[in-house]
Design a protein around this motif. Structure first.
Motif, PDB file in Angstrom:
ATOM      1  N   ASP A 119       0.790  -1.243   0.000  1.00  0.00           N
ATOM      2  CA  ASP A 119       0.000   0.000   0.000  1.00  0.00           C
ATOM      3  C   ASP A 119       0.815   1.283   0.000  1.00  0.00           C
ATOM      4  OD1 ASP A 119      -2.378  -1.528  -0.007  1.00  0.00           O
ATOM      5  OD2 ASP A 119      -2.262  -1.736   2.177  1.00  0.00           O
ATOM      6  N   LEU A 121       2.198   4.354  -2.072  1.00  0.00           N
ATOM      7  CA  LEU A 121       1.733   5.052  -3.265  1.00  0.00           C
ATOM      8  C   LEU A 121       2.878   5.799  -3.924  1.00  0.00           C
ATOM      9  CD1 LEU A 121      -1.551   6.571  -1.790  1.00  0.00           C
ATOM     10  CD2 LEU A 121      -1.301   4.466  -3.144  1.00  0.00           C
ATOM     11  N   LYS A 140       3.697   6.188   2.267  1.00  0.00           N
ATOM     12  CA  LYS A 140       2.613   5.437   2.900  1.00  0.00           C
ATOM     13  C   LYS A 140       2.167   6.217   4.115  1.00  0.00           C
ATOM     14  CE  LYS A 140       1.140   1.009   4.708  1.00  0.00           C
ATOM     15  NZ  LYS A 140       1.473  -0.427   4.819  1.00  0.00           N
TER      16      LYS A 140
END
Length: 151
Positions: A119, A121, A140
């Protein structure tokens, strides 16, 4: 496998075994980069054998930078990088940081996949020649309690 806080000497020993690192860091070069910043040095080991490492440091009171990491060739695909990442994220959360940033290169597709899977980005890109040297910046946002902290 054991993940624990380690020494810069242990990290330098691991770096010396990883062919992909063109610049072989020393204990002194690592220390000069950390330069008295609040930092975390992690190593992974199994049966006394060092398998990998992850180093990060504080950018500011809210942001932690995951700077440098690697896994020895024979320990790859065994979950070492994932375990180091999770340990670091847990430590960073416990120390009240709200974000982790990290930079990787096109030449490390396994690291890029690991970050996306966890997760992180993409927040930026630095073009370099040759293209494999280009940097991709990730961020993150960490969760505090049950709420996500927004950027």
């Amino acid at each position: 496998m054991l993940i624990r806080e380690g020494s810069l000497k242990e990290v330098a020993d691991i770096v010396a075994t990883i062919d992909e690192f063109s610049q072989k860091e020393t204990e002194e070069s690592l220390a000069s980069r950390l330069n008295d910043k609040r930092s975390l040095v992690l190593v992974a080991e199994s049966n006394g054998e060092l398998l990998g490492f992850k180093i990060g440091y504080e950018i500011d009171g809210l942001t932690f930078y995951s700077w440098f990491g690697g896994v020895t060739r024979h320990a790859r695909r065994l979950g070492v990088a994932q375990a180091l990442l999770e340990w670091q994220e847990n430590w960073v959360s416990q120390h009240a940081y709200q974000m982790i940033t990290v930079k990787s290169r096109n030449q490390f597709p396994s690291m890029l996949r690991l970050l996306i899977k966890n997760d992180y980005l993409i927040e930026g890109y630095e073009h370099r020649v040759p293209l494999v040297e280009s940097r991709i910046m990730f961020i993150k946002t960490l969760v505090s309690g049950n709420k996500s902290i927004s950027n």
